[in-house]
Design a protein around this motif. Structure first.
Motif, PDB file in Angstrom:
ATOM      1  N   GLN A  18       5.552  -0.955   5.960  1.00  0.00           N
ATOM      2  CA  GLN A  18       4.249  -1.364   5.446  1.00  0.00           C
ATOM      3  C   GLN A  18       4.389  -2.297   4.257  1.00  0.00           C
ATOM      4  OE1 GLN A  18       1.978   2.069   4.006  1.00  0.00           O
ATOM      5  NE2 GLN A  18       3.840   3.264   4.173  1.00  0.00           N
ATOM      6  N   VAL A  19       3.346  -3.101   4.068  1.00  0.00           N
ATOM      7  CA  VAL A  19       3.338  -4.125   3.019  1.00  0.00           C
ATOM      8  C   VAL A  19       1.965  -4.141   2.369  1.00  0.00           C
ATOM      9  CG1 VAL A  19       3.456  -6.611   2.606  1.00  0.00           C
ATOM     10  CG2 VAL A  19       5.011  -5.570   4.248  1.00  0.00           C
ATOM     11  N   VAL A  20       1.928  -4.331   1.054  1.00  0.00           N
ATOM     12  CA  VAL A  20       0.689  -4.591   0.329  1.00  0.00           C
ATOM     13  C   VAL A  20       0.888  -5.911  -0.425  1.00  0.00           C
ATOM     14  CG1 VAL A  20       1.397  -3.172  -1.663  1.00  0.00           C
ATOM     15  CG2 VAL A  20      -1.019  -3.721  -1.334  1.00  0.00           C
ATOM     16  N   GLU A  21      -0.149  -6.773  -0.395  1.00  0.00           N
ATOM     17  CA  GLU A  21      -0.074  -8.069  -1.064  1.00  0.00           C
ATOM     18  C   GLU A  21      -1.360  -8.325  -1.833  1.00  0.00           C
ATOM     19  OE1 GLU A  21       2.450 -10.943   1.763  1.00  0.00           O
ATOM     20  OE2 GLU A  21       0.684 -10.082   2.753  1.00  0.00           O
ATOM     21  N   SER A  22      -1.221  -8.814  -3.048  1.00  0.00           N
ATOM     22  CA  SER A  22      -2.376  -9.192  -3.858  1.00  0.00           C
ATOM     23  C   SER A  22      -1.903 -10.030  -5.039  1.00  0.00           C
ATOM     24  CB  SER A  22      -3.109  -7.943  -4.367  1.00  0.00           C
ATOM     25  OG  SER A  22      -4.312  -8.310  -5.005  1.00  0.00           O
ATOM     26  N   GLU A  23      -2.737 -10.964  -5.443  1.00  0.00           N
ATOM     27  CA  GLU A  23      -2.459 -11.821  -6.604  1.00  0.00           C
ATOM     28  C   GLU A  23      -1.076 -12.474  -6.530  1.00  0.00           C
ATOM     29  OE1 GLU A  23      -3.194  -9.459 -10.141  1.00  0.00           O
ATOM     30  OE2 GLU A  23      -5.366  -9.517  -9.798  1.00  0.00           O
ATOM     31  N   GLY A  24      -0.687 -12.864  -5.323  1.00  0.00           N
ATOM     32  CA  GLY A  24       0.594 -13.543  -5.143  1.00  0.00           C
ATOM     33  C   GLY A  24       1.815 -12.639  -5.225  1.00  0.00           C
ATOM     34  N   ARG A  25       1.616 -11.334  -5.259  1.00  0.00           N
ATOM     35  CA  ARG A  25       2.730 -10.380  -5.323  1.00  0.00           C
ATOM     36  C   ARG A  25       2.751  -9.543  -4.057  1.00  0.00           C
ATOM     37  NH1 ARG A  25       2.390  -6.840 -10.054  1.00  0.00           N
ATOM     38  NH2 ARG A  25       4.552  -6.417  -9.548  1.00  0.00           N
ATOM     39  N   ARG A  26       3.898  -8.923  -3.825  1.00  0.00           N
ATOM     40  CA  ARG A  26       4.094  -8.160  -2.596  1.00  0.00           C
ATOM     41  C   ARG A  26       4.971  -6.947  -2.878  1.00  0.00           C
ATOM     42  NH1 ARG A  26       5.229 -10.413   3.062  1.00  0.00           N
ATOM     43  NH2 ARG A  26       6.340  -8.725   4.076  1.00  0.00           N
ATOM     44  N   ALA A  27       4.625  -5.832  -2.260  1.00  0.00           N
ATOM     45  CA  ALA A  27       5.461  -4.624  -2.306  1.00  0.00           C
ATOM     46  C   ALA A  27       5.566  -4.101  -0.875  1.00  0.00           C
ATOM     47  CB  ALA A  27       4.850  -3.565  -3.215  1.00  0.00           C
ATOM     48  N   SER A  28       6.703  -3.521  -0.540  1.00  0.00           N
ATOM     49  CA  SER A  28       6.881  -3.030   0.824  1.00  0.00           C
ATOM     50  C   SER A  28       7.658  -1.719   0.830  1.00  0.00           C
ATOM     51  CB  SER A  28       7.621  -4.071   1.674  1.00  0.00           C
ATOM     52  OG  SER A  28       8.928  -4.277   1.176  1.00  0.00           O
ATOM     53  N   ALA A  29       7.522  -1.024   1.953  1.00  0.00           N
ATOM     54  CA  ALA A  29       8.226   0.247   2.135  1.00  0.00           C
ATOM     55  C   ALA A  29       8.705   0.335   3.573  1.00  0.00           C
ATOM     56  CB  ALA A  29       7.318   1.422   1.810  1.00  0.00           C
ATOM     57  N   TYR A  30       9.879   0.924   3.738  1.00  0.00           N
ATOM     58  CA  TYR A  30      10.470   1.158   5.055  1.00  0.00           C
ATOM     59  C   TYR A  30      10.889   2.626   5.089  1.00  0.00           C
ATOM     60  CZ  TYR A  30      13.873   0.962   8.856  1.00  0.00           C
ATOM     61  OH  TYR A  30      14.570   1.191  10.017  1.00  0.00           O
ATOM     62  N   ASP A  31      10.247   3.399   5.961  1.00  0.00           N
ATOM     63  CA  ASP A  31      10.524   4.829   6.079  1.00  0.00           C
ATOM     64  C   ASP A  31      10.941   5.136   7.513  1.00  0.00           C
ATOM     65  OD1 ASP A  31       9.557   6.028   3.409  1.00  0.00           O
ATOM     66  OD2 ASP A  31       7.913   4.711   4.010  1.00  0.00           O
ATOM     67  N   PRO A  32      12.239   5.313   7.762  1.00  0.00           N
ATOM     68  CA  PRO A  32      12.697   5.568   9.128  1.00  0.00           C
ATOM     69  C   PRO A  32      12.628   7.051   9.503  1.00  0.00           C
ATOM     70  CG  PRO A  32      14.563   5.351   7.676  1.00  0.00           C
ATOM     71  CD  PRO A  32      13.336   5.122   6.831  1.00  0.00           C
ATOM     72  N   ASN A  33      12.440   7.289  10.771  1.00  0.00           N
ATOM     73  CA  ASN A  33      12.562   8.630  11.362  1.00  0.00           C
ATOM     74  C   ASN A  33      11.667   9.694  10.736  1.00  0.00           C
ATOM     75  OD1 ASN A  33      14.557   7.678  13.180  1.00  0.00           O
ATOM     76  ND2 ASN A  33      16.047   7.789  11.530  1.00  0.00           N
ATOM     77  N   LEU A  34      10.400   9.374  10.496  1.00  0.00           N
ATOM     78  CA  LEU A  34       9.455  10.365  10.006  1.00  0.00           C
ATOM     79  C   LEU A  34       9.022  11.269  11.158  1.00  0.00           C
ATOM     80  CD1 LEU A  34       7.109   8.212   7.744  1.00  0.00           C
ATOM     81  CD2 LEU A  34       8.954   9.719   7.035  1.00  0.00           C
ATOM     82  N   LEU A  35       8.947  12.546  10.908  1.00  0.00           N
ATOM     83  CA  LEU A  35       8.471  13.496  11.901  1.00  0.00           C
ATOM     84  C   LEU A  35       7.041  13.883  11.554  1.00  0.00           C
ATOM     85  CD1 LEU A  35      11.653  15.713  12.252  1.00  0.00           C
ATOM     86  CD2 LEU A  35      10.832  13.974  13.837  1.00  0.00           C
ATOM     87  N   THR A  36       6.156  13.819  12.534  1.00  0.00           N
ATOM     88  CA  THR A  36       4.753  14.103  12.259  1.00  0.00           C
ATOM     89  C   THR A  36       4.447  15.588  12.319  1.00  0.00           C
ATOM     90  OG1 THR A  36       4.166  13.774  14.563  1.00  0.00           O
ATOM     91  CG2 THR A  36       3.972  11.883  13.102  1.00  0.00           C
ATOM     92  N   GLY A  37       5.085  16.317  13.217  1.00  0.00           N
ATOM     93  CA  GLY A  37       4.793  17.739  13.354  1.00  0.00           C
ATOM     94  C   GLY A  37       3.338  17.967  13.716  1.00  0.00           C
ATOM     95  N   ALA A  38       2.905  19.196  13.670  1.00  0.00           N
ATOM     96  CA  ALA A  38       1.537  19.549  14.053  1.00  0.00           C
ATOM     97  C   ALA A  38       0.519  19.063  13.033  1.00  0.00           C
ATOM     98  CB  ALA A  38       1.412  21.053  14.231  1.00  0.00           C
ATOM     99  N   GLY A  39       0.905  19.030  11.747  1.00  0.00           N
ATOM    100  CA  GLY A  39      -0.038  18.669  10.690  1.00  0.00           C
ATOM    101  C   GLY A  39      -0.052  17.207  10.317  1.00  0.00           C
ATOM    102  N   GLY A  40       0.816  16.391  10.919  1.00  0.00           N
ATOM    103  CA  GLY A  40       0.887  14.978  10.574  1.00  0.00           C
ATOM    104  C   GLY A  40       1.696  14.745   9.307  1.00  0.00           C
ATOM    105  N   THR A  41       1.746  13.519   8.865  1.00  0.00           N
ATOM    106  CA  THR A  41       2.476  13.159   7.651  1.00  0.00           C
ATOM    107  C   THR A  41       1.956  11.824   7.134  1.00  0.00           C
ATOM    108  OG1 THR A  41       4.687  13.024   6.670  1.00  0.00           O
ATOM    109  CG2 THR A  41       4.381  11.895   8.771  1.00  0.00           C
ATOM    110  N   SER A  42       2.424  11.409   5.981  1.00  0.00           N
ATOM    111  CA  SER A  42       2.029  10.109   5.444  1.00  0.00           C
ATOM    112  C   SER A  42       3.206   9.466   4.718  1.00  0.00           C
ATOM    113  CB  SER A  42       0.834  10.252   4.498  1.00  0.00           C
ATOM    114  OG  SER A  42       1.180  11.057   3.389  1.00  0.00           O
TER     115      SER A  42
END
Length: 171
Positions: free
Chosen positions: A108-132
């Protein structure tokens, strides 16, 4: 001279053989025990939003499945988040639980005012309750600045093929 080259060749061959055997053993260990799980990677931004208070969701867009039993169904959502205490925006992906059991890689990426931040999260398990998962936040000079977030979810999502689904929004 031939004595020198005869002495050097076995050393070179010995080193090459040792390196080859070490590589083969290491590969065998990975195959037998499985590779170590990959770690999340963040870049850019002003830090983790976990320390921010007075947070709210500015906008949300659903992320839909594209194949098999999940085709057309909302499997999660992409959120643009805001914090008054950190005076910044970030991206958050919420994966719904109970729909599939396979790991998901979230980018995922967020961009504003000419700046950018990103995240890479591999192998997340959602399970019954989900995740974020979320990106770092970007501190803004103007709280009214337009911000855009984008996310890609990659998995087989319980189908026979590995594929990517995503969403984008700007506010």
């Amino acid at each position: 001279m031939s004595t020198t080259s005869t002495v050097e060749r076995p050393r070179r061959f010995g080193r090459a053989l040792l390196a080859a055997v070490t590589a083969i053993l290491a590969a065998g260990t990975i195959i037998l025990t499985g590779a170590a799980p990959a770690q999340a990677t963040d870049s850019g931004g002003d830090g983790s939003p976990t320390g921010c208070s007075q947070t709210s969701t500015v906008a949300t867009v659903p992320i839909h499945g594209s194949r098999g039993a999940l085709a057309g169904k909302a499997i999660g959502e992409l959120q643009l988040r805001w914090s008054w205490s950190c005076h910044g925006n970030w991206s958050r992906v919420v994966l719904y639980g109970g729909m599939y059991s396979n790991p998901v890689t979230v980018e995922q990426v967020v961009e504003s005012e000419g700046r950018r931040a990103s995240a890479y999260d591999p192998n997340l398990l959602t399970g019954a309750g989900g995740t974020s998962a979320w990106s770092p936040y970007i501190r803004l000079a103007n709280s009214q600045s337009t911000a855009c977030v984008q996310a890609w979810l990659s998995s087989d999502f319980g189908t026979l093929n590995y594929h990517t689904n995503g969403a984008r929004l700007c506010v």
